[in-house]
Design an enzyme around this catalytic site. Structure first.
Site, PDB file in Angstrom:
ATOM      1  N   GLU A 170      17.745 -47.653  60.240  1.00 56.30           N
ATOM      2  CA  GLU A 170      18.333 -46.339  59.888  1.00 56.30           C
ATOM      3  C   GLU A 170      17.719 -45.065  60.469  1.00 56.30           C
ATOM      4  O   GLU A 170      16.591 -44.887  59.859  1.00 56.30           O
ATOM      5  CB  GLU A 170      18.766 -46.275  58.625  1.00 56.30           C
ATOM      6  CG  GLU A 170      19.717 -47.472  58.176  1.00 56.30           C
ATOM      7  CD  GLU A 170      20.220 -47.282  56.638  1.00 56.30           C
ATOM      8  OE1 GLU A 170      20.039 -46.445  56.003  1.00 56.30           O
ATOM      9  OE2 GLU A 170      20.962 -48.364  56.232  1.00 56.30           O
ATOM     10  N   GLU A 207      28.013 -44.301  61.271  1.00 56.05           N
ATOM     11  CA  GLU A 207      28.728 -44.817  60.273  1.00 56.05           C
ATOM     12  C   GLU A 207      29.158 -43.571  59.347  1.00 56.05           C
ATOM     13  O   GLU A 207      28.608 -42.615  59.214  1.00 56.05           O
ATOM     14  CB  GLU A 207      27.643 -45.626  59.312  1.00 56.05           C
ATOM     15  CG  GLU A 207      28.677 -46.255  57.843  1.00 56.05           C
ATOM     16  CD  GLU A 207      27.809 -47.089  57.284  1.00 56.05           C
ATOM     17  OE1 GLU A 207      27.003 -47.557  57.601  1.00 56.05           O
ATOM     18  OE2 GLU A 207      28.512 -47.643  56.170  1.00 56.05           O
ATOM     19  N   ASP A 258      21.531 -55.431  56.279  1.00 56.00           N
ATOM     20  CA  ASP A 258      21.195 -55.465  55.031  1.00 56.00           C
ATOM     21  C   ASP A 258      22.145 -55.357  53.916  1.00 56.00           C
ATOM     22  O   ASP A 258      21.707 -55.490  53.029  1.00 56.00           O
ATOM     23  CB  ASP A 258      20.137 -54.589  54.993  1.00 56.00           C
ATOM     24  CG  ASP A 258      20.330 -53.017  54.879  1.00 56.00           C
ATOM     25  OD1 ASP A 258      21.549 -52.777  55.667  1.00 56.00           O
ATOM     26  OD2 ASP A 258      19.385 -52.208  54.744  1.00 56.00           O
ATOM     27  N   SER A 259      23.643 -54.863  54.493  1.00 57.94           N
ATOM     28  CA  SER A 259      24.616 -55.077  53.448  1.00 57.94           C
ATOM     29  C   SER A 259      24.524 -56.677  53.026  1.00 57.94           C
ATOM     30  O   SER A 259      25.255 -56.673  51.856  1.00 57.94           O
ATOM     31  CB  SER A 259      25.843 -54.741  54.228  1.00 57.94           C
ATOM     32  OG  SER A 259      26.009 -55.631  55.538  1.00 57.94           O
ATOM     33  N   LYS A 264      17.608 -53.516  63.974  1.00 61.05           N
ATOM     34  CA  LYS A 264      18.389 -52.255  63.832  1.00 61.05           C
ATOM     35  C   LYS A 264      17.470 -51.242  62.579  1.00 61.05           C
ATOM     36  O   LYS A 264      16.933 -51.890  61.491  1.00 61.05           O
ATOM     37  CB  LYS A 264      19.634 -52.390  63.443  1.00 61.05           C
ATOM     38  CG  LYS A 264      20.476 -51.030  63.045  1.00 61.05           C
ATOM     39  CD  LYS A 264      21.789 -51.254  63.081  1.00 61.05           C
ATOM     40  CE  LYS A 264      22.584 -51.721  61.735  1.00 61.05           C
ATOM     41  NZ  LYS A 264      22.334 -50.991  60.479  1.00 61.05           N
ATOM     42  N   ASP A 289      18.912 -56.290  60.593  1.00 61.53           N
ATOM     43  CA  ASP A 289      18.364 -55.128  60.078  1.00 61.53           C
ATOM     44  C   ASP A 289      17.210 -54.984  59.554  1.00 61.53           C
ATOM     45  O   ASP A 289      16.648 -56.172  59.098  1.00 61.53           O
ATOM     46  CB  ASP A 289      19.335 -54.486  58.863  1.00 61.53           C
ATOM     47  CG  ASP A 289      20.475 -53.595  59.330  1.00 61.53           C
ATOM     48  OD1 ASP A 289      20.277 -52.853  60.128  1.00 61.53           O
ATOM     49  OD2 ASP A 289      21.502 -53.540  58.383  1.00 61.53           O
TER      50      ASP A 289
HETATM   51  O1  KIV Z   1      24.123 -53.167  56.961  1.00 61.70           O
HETATM   52  C1  KIV Z   1      25.329 -53.364  57.597  1.00 61.70           C
HETATM   53  O2  KIV Z   1      25.989 -54.316  57.537  1.00 61.70           O
HETATM   54  C2  KIV Z   1      25.362 -52.560  58.473  1.00 61.70           C
HETATM   55  C3  KIV Z   1      26.614 -51.979  58.808  1.00 61.70           C
HETATM   56  C4  KIV Z   1      27.533 -51.639  58.054  1.00 61.70           C
HETATM   57  C5  KIV Z   1      26.761 -51.387  60.190  1.00 61.70           C
HETATM   58  O3  KIV Z   1      24.382 -51.633  58.746  1.00 61.70           O
END
Ligand code: KIV
Length: 275
Positions: A122, A189, A51-52, A120, A90
């Site tokens: 958090e 992280e 989600d970056s 994924k 994510d």
């Molecule tokens: O959103 C993302 O890119 C991430 C990585 C930084 C692990 O969760």
């Protein structure tokens, strides 16, 4: 005749990654688009549609504004571009915290609409129940502990974690709870080397570090960071290219050519047929 289309290349899946614990390091990069996924595919075990992308691709200040639609659209693109790497998508902020049923429905939607192999989340300790609920219903889940970007408003910024003993203990508990809930791998992280090693030793599933030292079972970086697309990157990023410089040089050369009428040239135009 079988009605199943035979894929020539079998994609790496959650059990393959789980089995890499303590063996060869797991190589992971984020990917957001089909052409970049196509380039990364042969080099990476896992492509993370992080989600970056909200910050890296869409210019948002953090990941809180990322939507399910954004994740699905980029997940589909990465699946189209790649063939062999495992694709993990994510779950965006607000898509899995409300209730177990909502989390499952959103995860299932991501899996169905993208074809990705896992999601994924958090994971604070409270998310362990959600991970267990999804895993029991057939969704492979990667967990993410330590610095959790979706908690930016609670934390007041992106800050390295585990400086105090209480916080270290809580992060270790988050990792243990994720493993107990059935996560097949854990992203760690923004924590100091000692804690990264402690987590890696404490869990039987692979840890994938970002800003968390070489004490993890694998590494992940945001691809645009390691390609040098930004002037500033966090200290843990190693830049393997200078794409910002390359793009700027190319754009400047193009602008000069257009202004000086050197582009397009004779070989870059269509000719009408005679008659
Ligand atoms: O959103 C993302 O890119 C991430 C990585 C930084 C692990 O969760």
């Amino acid at each position: 005749m079988s009605s199943h289309r035979q894929e020539t290349v079998r994609r790496i899946a959650a059990p393959d990654i789980a089995a890499r614990k303590g063996k060869t390091p797991i190589v992971c990069l984020t990917a957001y688009t089909a052409p970049v996924a196509e380039i990364l595919d042969e080099h990476c075990d896992v492509l993370l549609v992080g989600d970056s992308l909200g910050m890296v691709v869409h210019g948002l200040p953090n990941t809180v504004g990322v939507t399910m639609e954004m994740m699905i659209m980029h997940g589909q693109a990465v699946m189209r571009g790649s063939r062999k790497a495992m694709v993990v998508v994510d779950m965006p902020f607000g898509s899995y915290e409300g209730s177990l049923e909502e989390a499952y429905a959103n995860a299932a939607r991501i899996m169905k609409e993208t074809g990705a192999q896992a999601v994924k989340v958090e994971a604070g300790e409270t998310v362990a129940e959600t991970i267990a609920y999804m895993v029991k219903r057939g969704i492979p889940v990667m967990s993410h502990v330590g610095l959790r970007p979706q908690a930016v408003n609670m934390d007041g910024g992106f800050k390295a974690k585990g400086k105090g003993a209480d916080e270290r203990k809580r992060i270790l508990e988050d990792a243990r709870a994720s493993e107990a809930a059935g996560a097949f791998a854990i992203v760690v992280e923004g924590v100091a080397e000692g804690l990264a090693k402690e987590i890696t030793d404490a869990v039987a599933v692979p840890t994938i570090g970002i800003g968390a030292s070489a004490g993890c079972d694998g590494q992940v970086l945001v691809v645009d960071d390691m390609l040098g697309l930004f002037s500033w990157t966090p200290k843990f990023v190693r830049r393997y290219a200078d794409l910002k410089g390359e793009i700027s040089r190319a754009a400047a050369a193009y602008a000069d050519d257009v202004r000086e009428r050197r582009f397009p040239g004779p070989g870059e135009i269509y000719f009408a047929k005679a008659g």
